[in-house]
Design a protein around this motif. Structure first.
Motif, PDB file in Angstrom:
ATOM      1  N   THR A  17      42.632  37.107  43.651  1.00  0.00           N
ATOM      2  CA  THR A  17      43.032  37.326  45.051  1.00  0.00           C
ATOM      3  C   THR A  17      43.207  38.809  45.383  1.00  0.00           C
ATOM      4  O   THR A  17      43.260  39.174  46.560  1.00  0.00           O
ATOM      5  CB  THR A  17      44.371  36.630  45.346  1.00  0.00           C
ATOM      6  N   LYS A  18      43.321  39.640  44.357  1.00  0.00           N
ATOM      7  CA  LYS A  18      43.583  41.096  44.483  1.00  0.00           C
ATOM      8  C   LYS A  18      44.969  41.367  45.105  1.00  0.00           C
ATOM      9  O   LYS A  18      45.227  42.466  45.601  1.00  0.00           O
ATOM     10  CB  LYS A  18      42.489  41.818  45.297  1.00  0.00           C
ATOM     11  N   LEU A  19      45.833  40.348  45.097  1.00  0.00           N
ATOM     12  CA  LEU A  19      47.204  40.568  45.576  1.00  0.00           C
ATOM     13  C   LEU A  19      48.003  41.262  44.466  1.00  0.00           C
ATOM     14  O   LEU A  19      47.778  41.016  43.271  1.00  0.00           O
ATOM     15  CB  LEU A  19      47.875  39.233  45.920  1.00  0.00           C
ATOM     16  N   HIS A 166      34.001  41.908  35.629  1.00  0.00           N
ATOM     17  CA  HIS A 166      33.524  41.291  36.870  1.00  0.00           C
ATOM     18  C   HIS A 166      34.655  40.926  37.819  1.00  0.00           C
ATOM     19  O   HIS A 166      34.408  40.573  38.976  1.00  0.00           O
ATOM     20  CB  HIS A 166      32.699  40.030  36.548  1.00  0.00           C
ATOM     21  N   ARG A 167      35.888  40.953  37.331  1.00  0.00           N
ATOM     22  CA  ARG A 167      37.068  40.635  38.160  1.00  0.00           C
ATOM     23  C   ARG A 167      38.177  41.575  37.722  1.00  0.00           C
ATOM     24  O   ARG A 167      39.111  41.168  37.022  1.00  0.00           O
ATOM     25  CB  ARG A 167      37.514  39.184  37.943  1.00  0.00           C
ATOM     26  N   LEU A 168      38.062  42.818  38.140  1.00  0.00           N
ATOM     27  CA  LEU A 168      39.005  43.820  37.645  1.00  0.00           C
ATOM     28  C   LEU A 168      40.394  43.649  38.283  1.00  0.00           C
ATOM     29  O   LEU A 168      40.496  43.450  39.503  1.00  0.00           O
ATOM     30  CB  LEU A 168      38.478  45.227  37.939  1.00  0.00           C
ATOM     31  N   PRO A 169      41.439  43.765  37.479  1.00  0.00           N
ATOM     32  CA  PRO A 169      42.801  43.599  38.021  1.00  0.00           C
ATOM     33  C   PRO A 169      43.403  44.910  38.519  1.00  0.00           C
ATOM     34  O   PRO A 169      44.561  45.239  38.205  1.00  0.00           O
ATOM     35  CB  PRO A 169      43.563  43.070  36.792  1.00  0.00           C
ATOM     36  N   TYR A 170      42.616  45.708  39.243  1.00  0.00           N
ATOM     37  CA  TYR A 170      43.089  46.996  39.736  1.00  0.00           C
ATOM     38  C   TYR A 170      42.853  47.054  41.248  1.00  0.00           C
ATOM     39  O   TYR A 170      41.918  46.436  41.756  1.00  0.00           O
ATOM     40  CB  TYR A 170      42.353  48.148  39.034  1.00  0.00           C
TER      41      TYR A 170
END
Ligand SMILES: C[S@@+](CC[C@H](N)C(=O)[O-])C[C@H]1O[C@@H](n2cnc3c(N)ncnc32)[C@H](O)[C@@H]1O
Length: 352
Positions: A17-19, A166-170
């Motif tokens: 979600t990039k939250l 592919h789904r960076l947590p930054y």
């Protein structure tokens, strides 16, 4: 040291979600910390490494890469220097030359993708001071755990995450520089990986990425055949298609005995800009934009030849003549009454 690491856990966002994730005590308590998303998803922190991988979202190819490195970190660490030895070059000075391309300042915020056991990470950290940040990620816990050990005494603010490129947590627009060496060919979707890298980079950030690929002009040699026998990754094509549209000042170098490439670029915005609106001199006239966007259906060769003669006599460009004649013709039409005329035009064309 522990404080700076904990502070930097604040950087993480939910990979999906990039939250923003908040650090909180686990439900069991006992001082154990966890990362929690606003919608209640909890991510564990194992030995100071945030585990932000969503196993169900990992592509099969990335899972294979992950499985390959799990339990292999020590072996990797002990043997990797052979890659550089093969070509008679010093590993640290070669890696430092790649890192130079990032143009780091002491205060730069740097992300290292697929840091592995941290052979570059340590060199990057030496370029920063306490005003900078180094964030390291890798899909393999075994690899990044070894990297983390190397940072036990590091006073540069830093963090480690187990995550998928592919789904960076930054967060968006955060880093001044993004670096990755030796991993791009393993990613299941290199275009998507580069999109993520661009997402987390500030405009003007520097991106440096290197990996195996022997150039096509060496592919008929024994040199190439021997290298690919040791490691099939040397067969990888040069990944030009993954370079994003927003890349500026892009350059590609072959390094390490021409067996690896280094792609470097600055993150820009959208497509390069150009003036497609100046008047082009000559009999065709118009602009690059009118020639591209204003194309009409063709006419017969005879009509075209007559038209060329006409505009030559009139001393106007083809663009000017077409623009005037077509605009005049449209002006004479009653566009609202077009539906009545539609039938007449149809009747006429059926009669031809
Ligand atoms: C050949 S190693 C390179 C490690 C290090 N950069 C170096 O130069 O020594 C490749 C690394 O890519 C990591 N990797 C592979 N697929 C990944 C992915 N989808 N996301 C993040 N890391 C990945 C592996 O776990 C491994 O540590």
């Amino acid at each position: 040291v522990v404080d700076s690491q904990i502070t930097l856990q604040n950087i993480f966002v939910d990979p999906k979600t990039k939250l923003k994730l908040e650090i909180s005590d686990t439900i069991e308590g006992k001082g154990k910390k966890t990362l929690r998303s606003p919608d209640g998803v909890e991510y564990e922190i194992i030995d100071g490494v945030a585990n932000l991988l969503e196993p169900q979202e990992v592509h099969e190819k990335d899972q294979i890469a992950r499985n390959f490195y799990e339990g292999r970190a020590r072996q990797y660490e002990d043997n990797l220097h052979l890659t550089f030895l093969t070509h008679g070059i010093d590993e640290n000075s070669t890696r430092n030359e790649f890192i130079d391309k990032l143009g780091l300042k002491k205060s730069s915020k740097v992300l290292e993708i697929a840091c592995g056991t941290g052979r570059d990470s340590v060199l990057i950290s030496k370029r920063l001071d306490k005003s900078g940040e180094l964030h390291m990620q890798d899909i393999s816990f075994d690899m990044i755990r070894l990297c983390k050990h190397k940072f036990a005494d590091c006073s540069i603010p830093h963090s480690h995450s187990i995550s998928d490129v592919h789904r960076l947590p930054y967060p968006d627009d955060y880093f001044d520089a993004v670096y990755s060496f030796g991993a791009l060919g393993e990613f299941s979707d290199q275009v998507r990986a580069l999109k993520e890298i661009v997402r987390v980079s500030k405009k003007g950030a520097k991106v440096v990425i290197g990996d195996e690929s022997v150039p096509v002009w060496l592919r008929s040699t024994d040199y190439y055949r021997i290298l690919k026998e040791t490691n099939p990754m040397f067969e990888a094509p040069l990944p030009l298609m993954c370079i994003p549209v927003c890349a500026r000042n892009t350059s590609i170098h072959f390094v390490i005995g021409e067996s690896f490439y280094i792609i470097e670029f600055t993150v820009g915005e959208g497509e390069p800009e150009a003036n497609f609106n100046f008047k082009i001199p000559g009999p065709r006239g118009g602009t690059y934009n009118t020639r591209y966007f204003g194309k009409l259906e063709g006419i017969t060769m005879e009509t075209k030849a007559k038209l060329h003669e006409l505009i030559r006599l009139k001393g106007v460009s083809m663009h000017e003549w077409l623009e005037t004649v077509i605009s005049d013709a449209i002006g004479k039409e009653n566009l609202n009454g077009y539906s009545n005329e539609q039938q007449q035009i149809k009747d006429r064309s059926q009669g031809e």
